[in-house]
Scaffold this motif. Structure first.
Motif, PDB file in Angstrom:
ATOM      1  N   UNK A 119     -83.807  40.206  33.899  1.00 66.19           N
ATOM      2  CA  UNK A 119     -85.004  39.415  33.625  1.00 66.19           C
ATOM      3  C   UNK A 119     -85.849  39.577  34.874  1.00 66.19           C
ATOM      4  N   UNK A 120     -87.010  40.153  34.693  1.00 67.74           N
ATOM      5  CA  UNK A 120     -87.866  40.527  35.813  1.00 67.74           C
ATOM      6  C   UNK A 120     -88.449  39.300  36.509  1.00 67.74           C
ATOM      7  N   UNK A 121     -88.740  39.455  37.790  1.00 68.44           N
ATOM      8  CA  UNK A 121     -89.343  38.369  38.563  1.00 68.44           C
ATOM      9  C   UNK A 121     -90.763  38.109  38.067  1.00 68.44           C
ATOM     10  N   UNK A 122     -91.257  36.922  38.351  1.00 65.51           N
ATOM     11  CA  UNK A 122     -92.641  36.588  37.991  1.00 65.51           C
ATOM     12  C   UNK A 122     -93.603  37.569  38.646  1.00 65.51           C
ATOM     13  N   UNK A 123     -93.322  37.966  39.892  1.00 67.57           N
ATOM     14  CA  UNK A 123     -94.185  38.947  40.585  1.00 67.57           C
ATOM     15  C   UNK A 123     -94.267  40.239  39.776  1.00 67.57           C
ATOM     16  N   UNK A 124     -93.104  40.739  39.327  1.00 66.58           N
ATOM     17  CA  UNK A 124     -93.079  41.991  38.567  1.00 66.58           C
ATOM     18  C   UNK A 124     -93.767  41.853  37.212  1.00 66.58           C
ATOM     19  N   UNK A 125     -93.512  40.741  36.527  1.00 63.56           N
ATOM     20  CA  UNK A 125     -94.122  40.518  35.214  1.00 63.56           C
ATOM     21  C   UNK A 125     -95.638  40.456  35.347  1.00 63.56           C
TER      22      UNK A 125
ATOM     23  N   UNK B 105    -101.156  42.813  35.015  1.00 64.53           N
ATOM     24  CA  UNK B 105    -102.373  43.218  35.722  1.00 64.53           C
ATOM     25  C   UNK B 105    -102.647  44.710  35.546  1.00 64.53           C
ATOM     26  N   UNK B 106    -101.589  45.520  35.620  1.00 61.55           N
ATOM     27  CA  UNK B 106    -101.732  46.973  35.521  1.00 61.55           C
ATOM     28  C   UNK B 106    -101.929  47.464  34.086  1.00 61.55           C
ATOM     29  N   UNK B 107    -101.172  46.876  33.140  1.00 60.07           N
ATOM     30  CA  UNK B 107    -101.133  47.409  31.782  1.00 60.07           C
ATOM     31  C   UNK B 107    -101.671  46.468  30.716  1.00 60.07           C
ATOM     32  N   UNK B 108    -101.936  45.232  31.075  1.00 61.74           N
ATOM     33  CA  UNK B 108    -102.328  44.251  30.079  1.00 61.74           C
ATOM     34  C   UNK B 108    -101.104  43.758  29.335  1.00 61.74           C
ATOM     35  N   UNK B 109    -101.339  43.061  28.248  1.00 65.80           N
ATOM     36  CA  UNK B 109    -100.223  42.541  27.464  1.00 65.80           C
ATOM     37  C   UNK B 109     -99.603  43.650  26.641  1.00 65.80           C
ATOM     38  N   UNK B 110     -98.387  43.445  26.233  1.00 64.73           N
ATOM     39  CA  UNK B 110     -97.640  44.422  25.435  1.00 64.73           C
ATOM     40  C   UNK B 110     -97.440  43.883  24.032  1.00 64.73           C
ATOM     41  N   UNK B 111     -96.628  44.577  23.287  1.00 65.84           N
ATOM     42  CA  UNK B 111     -96.304  44.187  21.919  1.00 65.84           C
ATOM     43  C   UNK B 111     -97.562  44.156  21.057  1.00 65.84           C
TER      44      UNK B 111
END
Length: 175
Positions: free
Chosen positions: A87-93, A98-104
């Motif tokens: 489970x990724x850190x809040x910093x990574x998420x 910021x870089x890719x926008x939302x997914x799904x």
């Protein structure tokens, strides 16, 4: 786990149960596998994590369960459970958003952010409604997703059961 409401206390118990299970696994890991285990932990949120959550408040609005999670847990790093689970850190998420926008971005599907992955590249996405979705493949390009939990607490409980199962039997189930 008992029926506490999802809260910092619930997350503390969740963390303790996973830590206990993983600690027993690590004791015999090298003997069973022929190499030393990596760091396997559910890390408590640091000041840096809390700052990222506070600074990323706009992106995290509507993700209340995720906010509660990141106010208690910094990240989950379990490389030796199955083929790995994170489970990724809040910093990574937040950096990824910021870089890719939302997914799904399935047609007519919910939008959300990647919060977790496994060592095989499968991604887990939290949507704004609180549900967690799992990618069917290791790529977000034209990826299809299946809902695996209606809420983050439900997903985290599933993770806990899979970790305990892996430690006891060597099988992760559908993690």
């Amino acid at each position: 786990m008992d029926q506490l409401s999802y809260s910092a206390e619930w997350l503390s118990r969740w963390r303790e149960e996973i830590t206990h299970a993983v600690s027993s696994m690590v004791l015999t890991f090298e003997e069973k596998n022929g190499y030393e285990p990596g760091m396997n932990e559910v890390r408590i949120a640091s000041k840096e994590d809390l700052r990222a959550v506070h600074d990323g408040g706009r992106e995290l609005q509507g993700f209340e369960d995720l906010l509660t999670f990141y106010e208690s847990i910094g990240e989950v790093v379990l490389p030796e459970v199955g083929n790995g689970f994170f489970v990724h850190s809040a910093c990574d998420v937040l950096h990824r958003v910021e870089e890719e926008g939302v997914s799904l971005s399935e047609a007519d599907g919910p939008h959300g952010m990647v919060i977790a992955s496994n060592g095989g590249g499968i991604l887990y996405v939290a949507d704004r409604g609180g549900a967690i979705h799992r990618s069917r493949s290791a790529s977000l390009d034209d990826a299809e997703f299946d809902k695996v939990a209606d809420t983050l607490p439900e997903f985290l409980e599933h993770v806990r059961r899979c970790v305990v199962r892996f430690v006891e039997t060597g099988e992760t189930g559908d993690l």
